[in-house]
Design a protein around this motif. Structure first.
Motif, PDB file in Angstrom:
ATOM      1  N   SER A  66      61.389   6.478  84.972  1.00  0.00           N
ATOM      2  CA  SER A  66      60.086   5.839  84.662  1.00  0.00           C
ATOM      3  C   SER A  66      59.194   7.065  85.352  1.00  0.00           C
ATOM      4  O   SER A  66      59.399   7.480  86.142  1.00  0.00           O
ATOM      5  CB  SER A  66      59.930   4.562  85.475  1.00  0.00           C
ATOM      6  N   PHE A  67      58.274   7.159  84.425  1.00  0.00           N
ATOM      7  CA  PHE A  67      57.045   8.090  84.866  1.00  0.00           C
ATOM      8  C   PHE A  67      55.723   7.809  84.025  1.00  0.00           C
ATOM      9  O   PHE A  67      55.712   6.952  83.215  1.00  0.00           O
ATOM     10  CB  PHE A  67      57.492   9.587  84.711  1.00  0.00           C
ATOM     11  N   ASP A  68      54.664   8.272  84.470  1.00  0.00           N
ATOM     12  CA  ASP A  68      53.478   8.112  83.551  1.00  0.00           C
ATOM     13  C   ASP A  68      52.642   9.505  83.656  1.00  0.00           C
ATOM     14  O   ASP A  68      52.745  10.499  84.309  1.00  0.00           O
ATOM     15  CB  ASP A  68      52.658   7.079  84.303  1.00  0.00           C
ATOM     16  N   VAL A  69      51.776   9.482  82.702  1.00  0.00           N
ATOM     17  CA  VAL A  69      50.810  10.629  82.488  1.00  0.00           C
ATOM     18  C   VAL A  69      49.418  10.203  82.151  1.00  0.00           C
ATOM     19  O   VAL A  69      49.271   9.411  81.258  1.00  0.00           O
ATOM     20  CB  VAL A  69      51.267  11.590  81.141  1.00  0.00           C
ATOM     21  N   ASN A  70      48.585  10.703  82.812  1.00  0.00           N
ATOM     22  CA  ASN A  70      47.191  10.246  83.043  1.00  0.00           C
ATOM     23  C   ASN A  70      46.532  11.263  82.144  1.00  0.00           C
ATOM     24  O   ASN A  70      46.757  12.359  81.815  1.00  0.00           O
ATOM     25  CB  ASN A  70      46.462  10.220  84.442  1.00  0.00           C
ATOM     26  N   GLU A  71      45.493  10.680  81.280  1.00  0.00           N
ATOM     27  CA  GLU A  71      44.597  11.440  80.624  1.00  0.00           C
ATOM     28  C   GLU A  71      44.092  12.731  81.228  1.00  0.00           C
ATOM     29  O   GLU A  71      43.459  12.862  82.531  1.00  0.00           O
ATOM     30  CB  GLU A  71      43.515  10.582  80.070  1.00  0.00           C
ATOM     31  N   GLY A  72      44.152  13.801  80.443  1.00  0.00           N
ATOM     32  CA  GLY A  72      43.588  15.321  81.025  1.00  0.00           C
ATOM     33  C   GLY A  72      44.566  16.094  81.949  1.00  0.00           C
ATOM     34  O   GLY A  72      44.289  17.015  82.451  1.00  0.00           O
ATOM     35  N   GLU A  73      45.866  15.279  82.285  1.00  0.00           N
ATOM     36  CA  GLU A  73      46.768  16.094  83.133  1.00  0.00           C
ATOM     37  C   GLU A  73      47.628  16.874  82.178  1.00  0.00           C
ATOM     38  O   GLU A  73      47.712  16.739  81.105  1.00  0.00           O
ATOM     39  CB  GLU A  73      47.629  14.967  83.686  1.00  0.00           C
ATOM     40  N   ILE A  74      48.186  17.878  83.132  1.00  0.00           N
ATOM     41  CA  ILE A  74      49.477  18.540  82.515  1.00  0.00           C
ATOM     42  C   ILE A  74      50.434  18.054  83.432  1.00  0.00           C
ATOM     43  O   ILE A  74      50.634  18.106  84.996  1.00  0.00           O
ATOM     44  CB  ILE A  74      49.295  20.137  82.623  1.00  0.00           C
ATOM     45  N   VAL A  75      51.561  17.237  82.991  1.00  0.00           N
ATOM     46  CA  VAL A  75      52.738  16.827  83.648  1.00  0.00           C
ATOM     47  C   VAL A  75      54.049  17.492  83.266  1.00  0.00           C
ATOM     48  O   VAL A  75      54.186  17.568  82.101  1.00  0.00           O
ATOM     49  CB  VAL A  75      52.670  15.259  83.547  1.00  0.00           C
ATOM     50  N   THR A  76      54.656  17.848  84.029  1.00  0.00           N
ATOM     51  CA  THR A  76      56.265  18.386  83.959  1.00  0.00           C
ATOM     52  C   THR A  76      57.269  17.626  84.336  1.00  0.00           C
ATOM     53  O   THR A  76      57.371  17.274  85.437  1.00  0.00           O
ATOM     54  CB  THR A  76      55.953  20.228  84.349  1.00  0.00           C
ATOM     55  N   LEU A  77      58.378  17.885  83.515  1.00  0.00           N
ATOM     56  CA  LEU A  77      59.543  17.417  83.715  1.00  0.00           C
ATOM     57  C   LEU A  77      60.568  18.610  83.915  1.00  0.00           C
ATOM     58  O   LEU A  77      60.672  19.183  83.022  1.00  0.00           O
ATOM     59  CB  LEU A  77      60.185  16.362  82.682  1.00  0.00           C
ATOM     60  N   ILE A  78      60.923  18.718  85.120  1.00  0.00           N
ATOM     61  CA  ILE A  78      61.910  19.860  85.417  1.00  0.00           C
ATOM     62  C   ILE A  78      63.276  19.563  85.883  1.00  0.00           C
ATOM     63  O   ILE A  78      63.504  18.247  86.250  1.00  0.00           O
ATOM     64  CB  ILE A  78      61.202  20.813  86.425  1.00  0.00           C
ATOM     65  N   GLY A  79      64.079  20.419  85.718  1.00  0.00           N
ATOM     66  CA  GLY A  79      65.422  20.036  86.018  1.00  0.00           C
ATOM     67  C   GLY A  79      66.590  21.014  85.352  1.00  0.00           C
ATOM     68  O   GLY A  79      66.251  21.890  84.483  1.00  0.00           O
ATOM     69  N   ALA A  80      67.840  21.036  85.800  1.00  0.00           N
ATOM     70  CA  ALA A  80      68.879  22.020  85.224  1.00  0.00           C
ATOM     71  C   ALA A  80      69.116  21.650  83.768  1.00  0.00           C
ATOM     72  O   ALA A  80      68.759  20.682  83.465  1.00  0.00           O
ATOM     73  CB  ALA A  80      70.025  21.956  85.981  1.00  0.00           C
TER      74      ALA A  80
END
Length: 233
Positions: free
Chosen positions: A21-35
């Motif tokens: 579960s995750f969210d992204v708000n308007e105007g953001e840069i959101v990153t998913l990181i991992g191996a």
């Protein structure tokens, strides 16, 4: 803008994404990181409608995307730049960009192409060139430009730095920041955690299909556990 709730995605008997579960708000840069193999690309492809979750939901701009096919999701304002770029190798740069505009009215396409060329001057120089003869960095720019042709409210990027020389990686990340400043909300999947966190507002860390940590990018960059696992510290 985007809310993913309790995503569980399987490849046959393999449980690739586990309750994400995750969210992204308007105007953001959101990153998913991992191996490698953590479930980042699977999560992105599920958001884009290319894969389906057994449970939960994906909500974009207040609309549940559960029953909407991928090409219709694009017309809602979401675009994916896939891992490995996936440009049309036998077609010219210009033709690739026109393919990205299939959801748009033909009257505005020429102007949109010019806007892409302003963002990516190198593509303008190579507009008649066959995409398969471009360098890796140029193909990445073309894949991003093609996605921009659909006027996305949310631009999703899957491993944009993969296989690129360090100098080109910096250029691509500068372009991502520029697009964000110009109004694009960005969801970024990236193995280069250092670069991703250096430009993102927030990050989510995936391990074996689960989100194990989340927070502002500065906090994640400073975390000893994150440094040890992903930043070579």
């Amino acid at each position: 803008m985007l809310s993913a709730e309790d995503l569980n995605v399987f490849y046959g008997s393999i449980h690739a994404v586990k309750g994400v579960s995750f969210d992204v708000n308007e105007g953001e840069i959101v990153t998913l990181i991992g191996a490698n193999g953590a479930g980042k690309s699977t999560t992105l492809n599920t958001i884009a409608g290319l894969l389906h979750s057994k449970t939960g939901s994906v909500t974009f701009m207040g609309e549940n995307l559960g029953k909407i096919p991928p090409h219709k999701i694009v017309s809602r304002g979401m675009a994916l730049v896939p891992e490995g770029r996936r440009v049309f190798l036998q077609m010219s740069v210009q033709d690739n960009l026109e393919m990205g505009a299939y959801t748009q009215k033909s009257a505005g396409i020429a102007g949109d192409i010019e806007k892409v060329y302003e963002q990516f001057p190198r593509l303008k120089e190579r507009r008649r060139q066959v995409a398969g003869t471009l360098s890796g960095g140029e193909q990445q720019m073309l894949a991003m430009g093609r996605a921009l042709m659909s006027h996305p409210k949310l631009l999703m990027l899957d491993e944009p730095s993969m296989g690129l020389a360090p100098l080109l990686v910096e250029q691509i990340f500068e372009i991502i920041q520029r697009l964000n400043k110009a109004g694009s909300t960005i969801l970024l999947v990236e193995q280069n955690a250092q670069m991703a966190l250096s430009i993102a507002h927030r990050g989510y860390v995936l391990e074996t299909g689960k989100i194990v940590t989340t927070g502002p990018s500065g906090e994640l960059l400073a975390s000893p556990a994150i440094k040890k696992a992903y930043l070579g510290g």
